[in-house]
Design an enzyme around this catalytic site. Structure first.
Site, mmCIF file in Angstrom:
data_model
loop_
_atom_site.group_PDB
_atom_site.id
_atom_site.type_symbol
_atom_site.label_atom_id
_atom_site.label_comp_id
_atom_site.label_asym_id
_atom_site.label_seq_id
_atom_site.Cartn_x
_atom_site.Cartn_y
_atom_site.Cartn_z
ATOM 1 N N SER A 38 0.862 -1.189 0.000
ATOM 2 C CA SER A 38 0.000 0.000 0.000
ATOM 3 C C SER A 38 0.895 1.234 0.000
ATOM 4 C CB SER A 38 -0.835 0.025 1.276
ATOM 5 O OG SER A 38 -1.544 1.238 1.397
ATOM 6 N N TYR A 66 -2.138 -0.453 10.788
ATOM 7 C CA TYR A 66 -2.266 -0.889 9.376
ATOM 8 C C TYR A 66 -1.013 -0.481 8.604
ATOM 9 C CZ TYR A 66 -3.943 -1.031 4.525
ATOM 10 O OH TYR A 66 -4.082 -1.273 3.173
HETATM 11 N N1 LIG Z 1 -8.587 -0.398 -1.389
HETATM 12 C C1 LIG Z 1 -7.529 0.390 -1.212
HETATM 13 O O1 LIG Z 1 -7.620 1.635 -1.267
HETATM 14 C C2 LIG Z 1 -6.168 -0.229 -0.973
HETATM 15 C C3 LIG Z 1 -5.061 0.611 -1.030
HETATM 16 C C4 LIG Z 1 -3.805 0.082 -0.807
HETATM 17 C C5 LIG Z 1 -3.663 -1.271 -0.550
HETATM 18 N N2 LIG Z 1 -4.748 -2.074 -0.488
HETATM 19 C C6 LIG Z 1 -4.519 -3.486 -0.200
HETATM 20 O O2 LIG Z 1 -5.085 -4.268 -1.233
HETATM 21 C C7 LIG Z 1 -5.463 -5.552 -0.727
HETATM 22 C C8 LIG Z 1 -6.890 -5.851 -1.136
HETATM 23 O O3 LIG Z 1 -7.731 -4.877 -0.532
HETATM 24 P P1 LIG Z 1 -9.180 -4.480 -1.071
HETATM 25 O O4 LIG Z 1 -9.251 -3.013 -1.043
HETATM 26 O O5 LIG Z 1 -9.501 -5.222 -2.303
HETATM 27 O O6 LIG Z 1 -10.047 -5.007 0.176
HETATM 28 P P2 LIG Z 1 -11.410 -5.793 0.298
HETATM 29 O O7 LIG Z 1 -12.309 -5.491 -0.841
HETATM 30 O O8 LIG Z 1 -11.886 -5.580 1.684
HETATM 31 O O9 LIG Z 1 -10.922 -7.313 0.152
HETATM 32 C C9 LIG Z 1 -10.097 -7.902 1.112
HETATM 33 C C10 LIG Z 1 -9.913 -9.362 0.726
HETATM 34 O O10 LIG Z 1 -9.071 -9.993 1.697
HETATM 35 C C11 LIG Z 1 -9.672 -11.226 2.074
HETATM 36 N N3 LIG Z 1 -9.284 -11.603 3.412
HETATM 37 C C12 LIG Z 1 -9.391 -10.893 4.561
HETATM 38 N N4 LIG Z 1 -8.990 -11.637 5.607
HETATM 39 C C13 LIG Z 1 -8.626 -12.857 5.108
HETATM 40 C C14 LIG Z 1 -8.124 -14.048 5.679
HETATM 41 N N5 LIG Z 1 -7.916 -14.156 7.000
HETATM 42 N N6 LIG Z 1 -7.863 -15.082 4.870
HETATM 43 C C15 LIG Z 1 -8.069 -14.992 3.538
HETATM 44 N N7 LIG Z 1 -8.530 -13.893 2.928
HETATM 45 C C16 LIG Z 1 -8.814 -12.836 3.715
HETATM 46 C C17 LIG Z 1 -11.176 -10.968 1.967
HETATM 47 O O11 LIG Z 1 -11.866 -12.191 1.755
HETATM 48 P P3 LIG Z 1 -12.738 -12.992 2.831
HETATM 49 O O12 LIG Z 1 -13.367 -12.006 3.745
HETATM 50 O O13 LIG Z 1 -13.691 -13.771 1.974
HETATM 51 O O14 LIG Z 1 -11.750 -13.892 3.509
HETATM 52 C C18 LIG Z 1 -11.230 -10.132 0.694
HETATM 53 O O15 LIG Z 1 -11.262 -10.959 -0.439
HETATM 54 C C19 LIG Z 1 -5.227 -5.488 0.779
HETATM 55 O O16 LIG Z 1 -3.995 -6.082 1.102
HETATM 56 C C20 LIG Z 1 -5.183 -3.993 1.069
HETATM 57 O O17 LIG Z 1 -4.444 -3.693 2.221
HETATM 58 C C21 LIG Z 1 -6.000 -1.587 -0.702
#
Ligand SMILES: NC(=O)c1ccc[n+]([C@@H]2O[C@H](COP(=O)([O-])OP(=O)(O)OC[C@H]3O[C@@H](n4cnc5c(N)ncnc54)[C@H](OP(=O)(O)O)[C@@H]3O)[C@@H](O)[C@H]2O)c1
Length: 234
Positions: A142, A155
């Site tokens: 991130s 985080y």
């Molecule tokens: N959105 C942003 O602005 C942003 C920015 C920078 C970085 N990121 C990073 O990008 C990645 C994806 O984020 P996103 O924004 O797409 O979030 P999201 O829509 O909330 O998705 C998070 C994913 O992680 C999975 N997850 C959570 N806990 C888990 C566990 N214990 N075991 C297996 N899977 C798990 C969830 O699936 P289940 O609940 O089905 O397990 C879900 O598929 C993350 O690492 C986040 O930190 C996001």
């Protein structure tokens, strides 16, 4: 449809939502066999149906905080498609609070998912990649791995850690044929970012924007390792 990743196999954690779903779709479009992992099996099954190519996609219910789940995920992927070429460590959790508030169970979950989950993933596929002298680990960190935002201290700490792991891994993997890429997104329109205390007047990125960065990294010539990609909205 591009076929740059034909006959390659990729695992994507956190494929049930947001960025992970988009990465899975782009990898499939590029011709890869894709193994979807997350805890929510129904969402994964719906994604398999939505993408359609049922001979090229499987889903494995996985909690990345459990090492035996992550090992089983790699085992199922090998059973289904043979060797694993790309492992995308994307699953993540963002809890928002001040350290002073002492949300200890939230800290534990973030550390377990965002740091230990990434390490378990690497551990489950790296020995076989080293043996084949080929493979690619992609860690979704991130821009919070570069800058600490108030109310997101823990985080951000986990994302600094992911970047440290990617950087160390890249050094360890010199001359092995195995590659490691760290991708650092800014704000992306997903359920996770809707909970962010960070305010910005920029329009959030689309999850597909990050998926395209993954495809860029994993389709470079074998001798090229893209180490770090930072993607922010304009
Ligand atoms: N959105 C942003 O602005 C942003 C920015 C920078 C970085 N990121 C990073 O990008 C990645 C994806 O984020 P996103 O924004 O797409 O979030 P999201 O829509 O909330 O998705 C998070 C994913 O992680 C999975 N997850 C959570 N806990 C888990 C566990 N214990 N075991 C297996 N899977 C798990 C969830 O699936 P289940 O609940 O089905 O397990 C879900 O598929 C993350 O690492 C986040 O930190 C996001």
């Amino acid at each position: 449809m591009s076929n740059e990743l034909n006959n390659k196999t990729a695992i994507v954690t956190g494929a049930s939502s947001g960025i992970g779903t988009a990465i899975a779709k782009e990898l499939t479009k590029a011709g890869a066999n894709v193994v979807l992992a997350a805890r929510n099996k129904e969402k994964l099954e719906n994604l398999v149906t939505e993408i359609g190519e049922k001979d090229k996609i499987i889903c494995v219910q996985t909690d990345v905080t459990k090492q035996q789940d992550v090992d089983f995920l790699a085992e199922r992927a090998r059973e289904a498609f043979g060797s694993i070429d790309v492992y995308v460590n994307n699953a993540g959790k963002m809890g928002s609070s001040r350290v002073l508030e002492g949300e200890v169970s939230d800290w534990d979950q973030m550390i377990d998912i965002n740091i230990k989950g990434v390490l378990y993933g690497i551990h489950s596929v790296l020995p076989a990649m080293l043996e084949r002298k080929s493979g690619h680990i992609v860690n979704i960190a991130s821009d919070s791995g570069f800058e600490v935002i108030e109310r997101l201290t823990v985080y951000c700490a986990t994302k600094f850690a992911v970047r440290a792991i990617s950087t160390g891994l890249e050094k360890e993997l010199a001359n092995t044929g195995v590659r490691a890429t760290n991708i650092s997104p800014g704000m992306v329109e997903t359920p996770l970012s809707s909970k962010s205390p960070f305010e910005s007047d920029r329009k959030k990125l689309d999850p597909a924007d990050i998926a395209k960065a993954v495809i860029y990294a994993v389709t470079q010539p074998d001798h090229v390792n893209v180490n770090e990609i930072t993607v922010r909205p304009v």
